[in-house]
Design a protein around this motif. Structure first.
Motif, PDB file in Angstrom:
ATOM      1  N   UNK A  67     -24.954 -12.579   6.062  1.00 18.11           N
ATOM      2  CA  UNK A  67     -25.145 -11.211   5.598  1.00 18.11           C
ATOM      3  C   UNK A  67     -25.050 -10.313   6.825  1.00 18.11           C
ATOM      4  N   UNK A  68     -23.931  -9.643   6.962  1.00 18.31           N
ATOM      5  CA  UNK A  68     -23.742  -8.767   8.121  1.00 18.31           C
ATOM      6  C   UNK A  68     -24.617  -7.538   7.999  1.00 18.31           C
ATOM      7  N   UNK A  69     -24.839  -6.851   9.104  1.00 18.70           N
ATOM      8  CA  UNK A  69     -25.656  -5.655   9.025  1.00 18.70           C
ATOM      9  C   UNK A  69     -24.941  -4.570   8.231  1.00 18.70           C
ATOM     10  N   UNK A  70     -23.634  -4.695   8.094  1.00 15.32           N
ATOM     11  CA  UNK A  70     -22.873  -3.711   7.326  1.00 15.32           C
ATOM     12  C   UNK A  70     -22.782  -4.085   5.851  1.00 15.32           C
ATOM     13  N   UNK A  71     -23.518  -5.130   5.443  1.00 15.61           N
ATOM     14  CA  UNK A  71     -23.356  -5.669   4.090  1.00 15.61           C
ATOM     15  C   UNK A  71     -23.399  -4.631   2.968  1.00 15.61           C
ATOM     16  N   UNK A  72     -24.341  -3.670   3.001  1.00 17.92           N
ATOM     17  CA  UNK A  72     -24.382  -2.727   1.881  1.00 17.92           C
ATOM     18  C   UNK A  72     -23.152  -1.813   1.816  1.00 17.92           C
ATOM     19  N   UNK A  73     -22.392  -1.724   2.897  1.00 16.32           N
ATOM     20  CA  UNK A  73     -21.198  -0.870   2.898  1.00 16.32           C
ATOM     21  C   UNK A  73     -20.033  -1.654   3.487  1.00 16.32           C
ATOM     22  N   UNK A  74     -19.805  -2.825   2.911  1.00 17.16           N
ATOM     23  CA  UNK A  74     -18.846  -3.760   3.485  1.00 17.16           C
ATOM     24  C   UNK A  74     -17.436  -3.172   3.567  1.00 17.16           C
ATOM     25  N   UNK A  75     -17.022  -2.502   2.498  1.00 19.58           N
ATOM     26  CA  UNK A  75     -15.652  -1.991   2.479  1.00 19.58           C
ATOM     27  C   UNK A  75     -15.449  -0.895   3.527  1.00 19.58           C
ATOM     28  N   UNK A  76     -16.426  -0.010   3.649  1.00 22.04           N
ATOM     29  CA  UNK A  76     -16.289   1.064   4.643  1.00 22.04           C
ATOM     30  C   UNK A  76     -16.207   0.470   6.041  1.00 22.04           C
ATOM     31  N   UNK A  77     -17.038  -0.528   6.306  1.00 22.10           N
ATOM     32  CA  UNK A  77     -16.965  -1.206   7.591  1.00 22.10           C
ATOM     33  C   UNK A  77     -15.577  -1.817   7.779  1.00 22.10           C
ATOM     34  N   UNK A  78     -15.057  -2.429   6.710  1.00 21.41           N
ATOM     35  CA  UNK A  78     -13.708  -3.004   6.782  1.00 21.41           C
ATOM     36  C   UNK A  78     -12.690  -1.958   7.176  1.00 21.41           C
ATOM     37  N   UNK A  79     -12.851  -0.749   6.629  1.00 18.10           N
ATOM     38  CA  UNK A  79     -11.920   0.318   6.966  1.00 18.10           C
ATOM     39  C   UNK A  79     -11.944   0.649   8.448  1.00 18.10           C
ATOM     40  N   UNK A  80     -13.122   0.576   9.038  1.00 15.70           N
ATOM     41  CA  UNK A  80     -13.226   0.970  10.444  1.00 15.70           C
ATOM     42  C   UNK A  80     -12.610  -0.064  11.381  1.00 15.70           C
ATOM     43  N   UNK A  81     -12.413  -1.283  10.897  1.00 13.28           N
ATOM     44  CA  UNK A  81     -11.863  -2.320  11.769  1.00 13.28           C
ATOM     45  C   UNK A  81     -10.481  -2.789  11.309  1.00 13.28           C
ATOM     46  N   UNK A  82      -9.936  -2.127  10.291  1.00 13.94           N
ATOM     47  CA  UNK A  82      -8.666  -2.571   9.725  1.00 13.94           C
ATOM     48  C   UNK A  82      -7.489  -2.251  10.659  1.00 13.94           C
ATOM     49  N   UNK A  83      -6.527  -3.152  10.742  1.00 11.43           N
ATOM     50  CA  UNK A  83      -5.355  -2.858  11.565  1.00 11.43           C
ATOM     51  C   UNK A  83      -4.398  -1.915  10.837  1.00 11.43           C
ATOM     52  N   UNK A  84      -3.629  -1.191  11.616  1.00 11.90           N
ATOM     53  CA  UNK A  84      -2.544  -0.406  11.035  1.00 11.90           C
ATOM     54  C   UNK A  84      -1.404  -1.391  10.773  1.00 11.90           C
ATOM     55  N   UNK A  85      -0.957  -1.493   9.562  1.00 13.97           N
ATOM     56  CA  UNK A  85       0.084  -2.494   9.304  1.00 13.97           C
ATOM     57  C   UNK A  85       0.880  -2.129   8.069  1.00 13.97           C
ATOM     58  N   UNK A  86       2.117  -2.609   8.047  1.00 10.42           N
ATOM     59  CA  UNK A  86       2.933  -2.407   6.868  1.00 10.42           C
ATOM     60  C   UNK A  86       3.838  -3.607   6.671  1.00 10.42           C
ATOM     61  N   UNK A  87       4.077  -3.938   5.399  1.00 12.66           N
ATOM     62  CA  UNK A  87       4.955  -5.062   5.069  1.00 12.66           C
ATOM     63  C   UNK A  87       6.329  -4.558   4.689  1.00 12.66           C
ATOM     64  N   UNK A  88       7.328  -5.323   5.114  1.00 13.12           N
ATOM     65  CA  UNK A  88       8.706  -5.026   4.719  1.00 13.12           C
ATOM     66  C   UNK A  88       9.258  -6.278   4.050  1.00 13.12           C
ATOM     67  N   UNK A  89       9.830  -6.111   2.857  1.00  6.03           N
ATOM     68  CA  UNK A  89      10.238  -7.272   2.066  1.00  6.03           C
ATOM     69  C   UNK A  89      11.677  -7.151   1.609  1.00  6.03           C
ATOM     70  N   UNK A  90      12.294  -8.300   1.377  1.00  5.38           N
ATOM     71  CA  UNK A  90      13.606  -8.307   0.738  1.00  5.38           C
ATOM     72  C   UNK A  90      13.798  -9.622  -0.006  1.00  5.38           C
ATOM     73  N   UNK A  91      14.426  -9.546  -1.178  1.00 10.85           N
ATOM     74  CA  UNK A  91      14.762 -10.767  -1.906  1.00 10.85           C
ATOM     75  C   UNK A  91      16.121 -11.257  -1.456  1.00 10.85           C
ATOM     76  N   UNK A  92      16.204 -12.528  -1.092  1.00  7.22           N
ATOM     77  CA  UNK A  92      17.501 -13.124  -0.782  1.00  7.22           C
ATOM     78  C   UNK A  92      17.366 -14.604  -1.073  1.00  7.22           C
ATOM     79  N   UNK A  93      17.980 -15.058  -2.159  1.00  4.62           N
ATOM     80  CA  UNK A  93      17.756 -16.424  -2.588  1.00  4.62           C
ATOM     81  C   UNK A  93      18.735 -17.390  -1.941  1.00  4.62           C
ATOM     82  N   UNK A 150      23.743 -17.423   7.633  1.00  6.07           N
ATOM     83  CA  UNK A 150      24.176 -16.071   8.005  1.00  6.07           C
ATOM     84  C   UNK A 150      23.415 -15.027   7.200  1.00  6.07           C
ATOM     85  N   UNK A 151      23.295 -15.261   5.882  1.00  8.17           N
ATOM     86  CA  UNK A 151      22.622 -14.299   5.012  1.00  8.17           C
ATOM     87  C   UNK A 151      21.159 -14.136   5.392  1.00  8.17           C
ATOM     88  N   UNK A 152      20.478 -15.261   5.617  1.00  5.92           N
ATOM     89  CA  UNK A 152      19.064 -15.215   5.965  1.00  5.92           C
ATOM     90  C   UNK A 152      18.879 -14.508   7.309  1.00  5.92           C
TER      91      UNK A 152
END
Lengths: 587, 719
Positions: B488-514, B523-525
């Motif tokens: 039980x972390x000390x941030x337990x009652x506000x777990x999500x807000x704490x998560x926001x303060x330590x979250x990385x800046x990130x973005x996913x880029x996706x493409x379908x190629x079977x 070559x395609x991959x």
């Protein structure tokens, strides 16, 4: 939120334990289902979810099933009984049995059931089951529904009357080779077998943990208390029904071997004193020379689905509530108990769907406030078994049942018909295919998938609409399409004044765009440029159309689900007029 | 950045999470100190009042400590529920859906499925009504081949119809656009010409996966949020600037990362479900900063109306592409991968009732925040889990929410007595204990389902708890599962807000190629991986002058030849040039499949479908966070009678959270009272305070959990 309950026997006087173990068992079944869904190979399982899981008591009473197809599981205890009869003396940990015999509690040959006896401290305590519809079962023709078959020999499926496929957690390689020899695309079958086996082993492990935690004595008490509870729910429900007998009849479309169609009878009796409900199916014709005969499991399950469709949805269906239901079957009847070598190749759909409808609509008549109309019927060409060779994959063979078209669901006492209903026996559990996934997996081109306007039966509550699907081969290789469609002559009927749903239709379109009627039961080879266009049944309506709210009619018109003409003709709708409800409010 | 007006050199990361009852604010200093502030969530003003109040509390308190918070804040993270609420309440923009001719009912027919075959559940309406659905004459095939070219004249006519309909946004999902986006791109140019200024979303950009319903659903949701998100973020930013903040504003996403506001404005769907995604991220941090060397975490966040469960293995947040907004099969599928949070209707406000057969049930109905449990005295009449906890002695009626609310213990006892105990013919305490036991079992079942679906034995995991109502349940949940440690972390009652303060800046880029192991398309991959890597690097290019680490990670979704559902496997580097590279990847896939499903099939063909690159920028503060918190609650001591299953009513020591200093160890029975939660420690359990102030609850000390050897699960193919 009820008061004045005094009777409450529970597991060892702990009011929480009954709920806790019941929830736990349901979770175990969901874990089995998830395992099977994610690991299976064929589209009929991993996309359409045409499989079910259940747990039986040691003495083969249905204990629990969750999110499963009712036709698969409502009578699955019959298979447990066969396992006990054949192997009761030799059951051992690590055993697994496979059954698909319609003469031994199976539903039809395409449904392969894996049964595993679960042991705790050297004692057989429960049995876990996973039943999965196969992409192929080795029929003479590449389809898992062979309705034109004269008998089991004409069907040609591999037939497995509850035989041991694993001993000490190892496959019987001889039996596996027999199956691989006969079943098309054997790797796909074996992968699906492994998936079902994985599911029952997950269930076995979880149940063993349950016994380790609570001990066999507590679990045994739970079983009886849970059945007593379920029976009590059933008693209080049935005591609200009027006493008497109600007869219903219906008819399956004409088919090869049954040019007049198949007439069906069901008599539902309520004994208010006991109280109990009886469904008598004995007054039906003898077995027919085609694959439409029901198996004992599907005849019993169809009747039970019909009964429970008219009861409180919260009542668990298990060995306890089932103590209050009798289903009377006759050996040698089309809707009874078949004897070898009668063919039951299509036993889970056509006649079974008719029977579900018949009993459900009879229940609605018995208690109008609480029931449903008839649901859309048939295994249309848009749910055909397709097969061939894929030129895009160096001619690799493929076979699978597509799930593109839905029939419309029945209107019920509470809601308009469920749109992605599929058929009465599945009740909407099955998933639909993605057009893109189907086109990627198989060399087909799906030109259109659309809802059919005006196809749901009108009523206070309206039947669900049918769908129109047009597809053909995507390459120069021919596409084999096998289907056996019902609902063309006799559509889904409305109840209590509700109207019938639209009948099914099927057409062929040639390379030049000419449209001709297609056979209702067919084995077709479509060539480049040719297409098939199948329209499915709509569901029946519930209650008098005149009682439908004007706002809902208007919304359906705006949404294109019904035409203005239909709205005017069926509902007396006048465009632009404010609704009667609104007028009343204005006063 | 604003000039410092105070004497310190620290900077702060501030994160805000708007919940159903409270708006939480986490303030994390660059040396790792955390403070949490809570204000009641406001309705009717998009929640901005509650946010402003929470910010006000933080600014005032920090000012009292000599810190000019607005000037010292470097990053402000916002996890907003605004888009989700707008969807659930039907307040999104009127949106047109344009799709391939012949396929107008993608959003109506969906993928089928139902939770009950019985008659009482109504079929859901489509996300975009059929009357706002438009069919475009065009068709691309499965191989990306143009089967029917897009008829520009007809397209123009369709767009004029769209204009006539007066929509505020447009969603475009054409079949196979993920393989060949030509037609969607052409249509985009025409929309800009015919309907200038109307925001639109293209399916191959929003969610480049095959399976048209999921792609279409994501696209429709995205488009429908565009007008609203710009307005909302504008107002939010004004609120922030009004308080003197000039920090960069970032939004939390459904994958537990942060996105710049510019990215959110072009793809607002990423902010849907962003709050719940942050709790698992926070849990990873809590575990990392403790001394628990656990590879697998079970995150249990228990709120007022529901509990959220997530299983995290190896520190990587699990993603699901089957996230439902609203009920499963009746709501709408998000379509986009989101952190796999399973939500169940068992929380502090869940109602306990007896059905007509006399069976005790808990939920799914909830008394919510209003009227709330009977003991709140705000008009609630049905017994809830919180009332049961009060009857059992777990709650202090005078110290609820730090004393801000008094609980009516008599009313709770009375309602449990009348509604449950009397009909069940047991005493009130037994009935209350049964209520809690059923709620605990529901949480346990949800955890079991999540762990099984990830092939994890829960006994190998550590539970990380969060949320105000978790404290009643975690000891019992851990016992049920055979889990030995709860954090039980000390941030337990506000777990999500704490998560926001330590979250990385990130973005996913996706493409379908079977492609597949049969004829691997090197070559395609390579082209796909290079293109995705390029996009990912461009995303990070803006951040080159900021301190922090930049990371790229590569993944591919793979499956056996006959399967349809993919398992995502990491690629160590974006290079698949030789047969040996492919063989190594295939081996990783087999291992992943076996771990998940207990089976592998080494002789089968393997198919590769969706390729993903994640670009992350991790700031030093997010790495260093130790989640220490300045606790302002007064230490409390004393004893209270509390009931423990198997032990009866015990005179139980009560201790305030502030009294718990690192290194201290206490044995159960014990009640730890904090302003926002009470942690119940059973007899036989022990509590130890870790170096970051987090609590380690060890359950079942001295009790051997019965383990047995499972039947062989490993099944490999033999022919």
């Amino acid at each position: 939120m009820t008061s004045s309950i005094t009777v409450q026997p529970s597991v060892m006087g702990d009011p929480a334990l009954l709920t806790i173990i019941a929830n736990r068992l349901e979770t175990i079944v969901r874990e089995m289902i998830n395992t099977l869904l994610r690991t299976s190979c064929s589209g009929v399982l991993n996309t359409a979810r045409d499989f079910s899981c259940a747990i039986l008591t040691r003495d083969n009473r249905l204990l629990v099933f969750a999110e499963s197809l009712p036709i698969h599981v409502a009578a699955i205890e019959l298979e447990g009984r066969v396992m006990s009869d054949f192997h009761g003396d030799t059951l051992a940990p690590g055993d697994a049995f496979i059954n698909n015999s319609p003469y031994h509690g199976g539903t039809h040959h395409a449904d392969h059931t894996i049964l595993v006896p679960v042991f705790w401290r050297d004692e057989h305590v429960m049995t876990v089951c996973a039943k999965a519809h196969q992409a192929d079962t080795g029929n003479a023709k590449p389809t898992t529904y062979a309705p034109a078959s004269l008998d089991i020999y004409d069907e040609g499926s591999v037939s497995l009357p509850c035989v041991r496929i694993q001993r000490d957690y190892h496959d019987d390689d001889d039996l596996v080779r027999i199956c691989r020899q006969r079943i098309r695309v054997p790797d796909q079958w074996y992968g699906d077998y492994l998936a079902a086996l994985g599911a029952v082993r997950v269930g076995e492990r979880a149940l063993t943990e349950l016994f380790a935690k609570y001990g066999s004595g507590t679990v045994a008490e739970f079983v009886e208390d849970w059945f007593d509870y379920s029976e009590r729910r059933m008693v209080s429900e049935l005591s609200q029904l009027p006493a008497g007998s109600w007869g219903g009849d219906g008819r399956h479309d004409p088919f090869p071997g049954v040019p007049e169609g198949i007439p069906l009878q069901a008599k539902v009796s309520i004994d208010a004193d006991a109280p109990r409900v009886t469904v008598d199916l004995r007054d039906n014709i003898d077995n027919v020379p085609c694959g439409l005969n029901l198996s004992e499991a599907t005849a019993r399950a169809a009747a039970l689905i019909g009964v429970f469709n008219g009861l409180d949805p919260d009542i668990p269906i298990n060995g306890g509530s089932l103590r209050r239901v009798d289903v009377l079957l006759r050996t040698g009847s089309v809707a009874g108990i078949p004897e070898h070598p009668v063919s039951c190749s299509s036993a889970t759909t056509n006649v079974a769907d008719r029977l579900v409808n018949l009993v459900s609509s009879t229940m609605a008549t018995i208690r109008p406030a609480y029931g449903q109309a008839e649901g859309g019927l048939g295994t249309p060409a848009s749910r055909a078994v397709i097969s061939g060779e894929d030129p895009r994959r160096q001619g690799a063979r493929y076979i699978n049942q597509m799930f593109l078209g839905n029939t419309g669901g029945p209107a019920t006492s509470d809601c308009d018909g469920w749109v992605t209903f599929i058929v009465p026996v599945s009740g909407g559990f099955c998933y639909r295919d993605s057009v893109e996934v189907d086109e990627q997996k198989y060399p087909i081109h799906v030109r259109s998938v659309t809802v059919i306007p005006d196809s749901g039966g009108g009523g206070r509550l309206q039947g669900g609409p049918g769908t129109l699907v047009e597809f053909g081969p995507a390459t120069e290789a021919p596409l084999r399409v096998i289907y056996a469609s019902d609902g063309h002559h006799y559509p889904a009927r409305g109840v209590l004044g509700g109207l019938d749903g639209r009948a099914a239709s099927v057409e062929l379109i040639d390379a030049d765009g000419r449209v001709t009627p297609a056979p209702l039961v067919a084995d077709l080879h479509l060539h480049e440029g040719e297409r098939i266009r199948a329209g499915t049944c709509g569901g029946g309506g519930y209650g008098d159309p005149a009682e439908r709210s004007h706002d809902r009619v208007r919304e359906d018109v705006e949404e294109g689900l019904i035409s203005l003409e239909y709205a005017t003709r069926v509902y007396g709708f006048i465009a632009g007029a404010s609704s009667p409800e609104r007028q009343e409010l204005a006063l | 950045m604003a000039a410092a007006s105070d004497q310190t050199t620290e900077t702060y990361r501030v994160a805000c999470d708007v919940g159903g009852t409270f708006t939480d604010l986490a303030v994390l200093s660059s040396d790792g100190r955390l403070s949490v502030f809570k204000a009641p969530t406001t309705t009717g003003d998009q929640g901005l009042g509650g946010i402003d109040a929470a910010i006000g509390l933080a600014v005032d308190e920090m000012a009292a400590a000599g810190v000019d918070l607005p000037a010292r804040t470097s990053v402000f993270v916002h996890a907003t529920t605004r888009p989700l609420n707008a969807i659930l309440q039907g307040q999104t923009a009127s949106t047109a859906f344009i799709t391939t001719r012949g396929h107008p009912d993608i959003l109506f027919l969906r993928e089928g499925g139902r939770t009950s075959f019985r008659r009482h559940i109504a079929y859901p309406r489509p996300y975009v009504p059929r009357r706002l659905t438009f069919e475009l004459p065009e068709r691309i095939g499965a191989q990306g081949d143009v089967l029917e070219a897009l008829d520009e004249e007809a397209a123009r006519a369709v767009l004029e119809d769209v204009a006539q309909a007066g929509v505020e946004a447009i969603a475009v999902c054409l079949l196979w656009s993920v393989v060949n986006p030509e037609h969607e791109l052409l249509l985009a140019r025409m929309i800009e010409e015919v309907l200038p200024g109307v925001p639109f979303s293209l399916s191959h950009r929003v969610n480049p996966i095959i399976r048209e319903y999921r792609r279409a659903s994501a696209t429709a949701i995205d488009a429908s949020l565009k007008p609203l998100i710009s307005r909302y973020l504008g107002e939010f930013e004004r609120c922030l600037r009004g308080r003197g903040f000039h920090a960069e504003l970032l939004c939390a996403s459904c994958t537990g990362t942060m996105l710049p506001v510019a990215d959110v404005a072009t793809a607002p769907i990423h902010t849907v479900q962003s709050g719940p995604a942050l709790a698992p991220l926070a849990a990873v941090k809590v575990a990392a900063r403790s001394d628990e060397a656990a590879d697998s975490l079970i995150v249990l966040d228990v709120g007022g109306t529901s509990s959220d469960v997530t299983v995290v293995r190896g520190g990587a947040l699990p993603l699901t592409s089957e996230f439902w907004l609203g009920a499963r099969f009746s709501g709408h599928m998000l379509g986009l991968p989101a952190v796999d949070v399973q939500s169940i209707g068992a929380g502090g406000g869940s109602i306990a009732w007896l059905d007509s057969g006399g069976l005790l049930r808990v939920g799914p109905q909830s008394a919510g925040a209003s009227p709330g449990p009977v003991c709140y005295g705000a008009g609630g009449v049905e017994p809830t889990v919180t009332d049961a906890a009060l009857v059992l002695g777990y709650l202090n009626p005078e110290y609820f929410l730090g004393g801000r609310m008094e609980l009516d213990a008599h009313a709770a006892l009375d309602v449990i007595e009348r509604r449950l105990a009397q009909p069940l013919e047991v005493d009130a305490v037994t009935a209350a204990d049964a209520v809690l036991a059923v709620a605990v079992q529901q949480m346990t079942d949800a955890i079991e389902e999540s762990t099984v679906s990830q092939g994890l034995d829960p006994r190998e995991a550590v539970i990380v708890a969060g949320g105000g109502a978790a404290g009643f349940a975690i000891d019992a949940v851990a016992r049920e599962l055979g889990v030995s440690t709860v954090l039980v972390g000390r941030a337990a009652p506000a777990l999500a807000a704490y998560g926001g303060s330590v979250s990385p800046l990130a973005r996913d880029f996706r493409r379908s190629h079977m492609t597949s192991t049969a004829t691997f398309d090197f070559a395609g991959v390579d082209a796909v991986l290079q293109a995705l890597t390029h996009e990912a690097e461009a995303f990070l290019a803006d951040r080159t002058d900021e301190p922090g680490t930049r990371e790229l990670e590569w993944f591919v979704g793979a499956r056996y030849g006959h399967q349809r559902w993919e398992v995502e496997v990491p690629l160590p580097e974006p290079r698949l040039h030789t047969d040996a590279d492919v063989a190594a990847l295939v081996e990783r896939f087999h291992t992943a499949h076996e771990r998940l499903y207990a089976i592998k099939d080494p002789n089968q063909l393997v198919e590769f479908i969706t390729w993903r690159v994640r670009a992350s920028h991790i700031s030093p503060a997010a790495r260093q966070s130790s989640a220490r918190t300045g606790d302002i609650s007064p230490p409390r001591t004393g004893t209270r009678m509390a009931y423990f299953r198997g032990h009866g009513r015990l005179d139980t020591p009560v201790i305030g959270g502030a009294a718990l200093k690192p290194g201290r160890r206490l044995e159960g029975p014990l009640l730890v009272e904090e302003p926002a939660t009470t942690i119940v420690v059973s007899p036989g359990s022990a509590l130890e305070v870790g170096r970051s102030g987090e609590l380690h609850l060890s359950v079942g000390t001295g009790v051997q959990h019965q383990r047995f050897s499972s039947p062989p699960q490993q099944v490999t193919r033999s022919r």
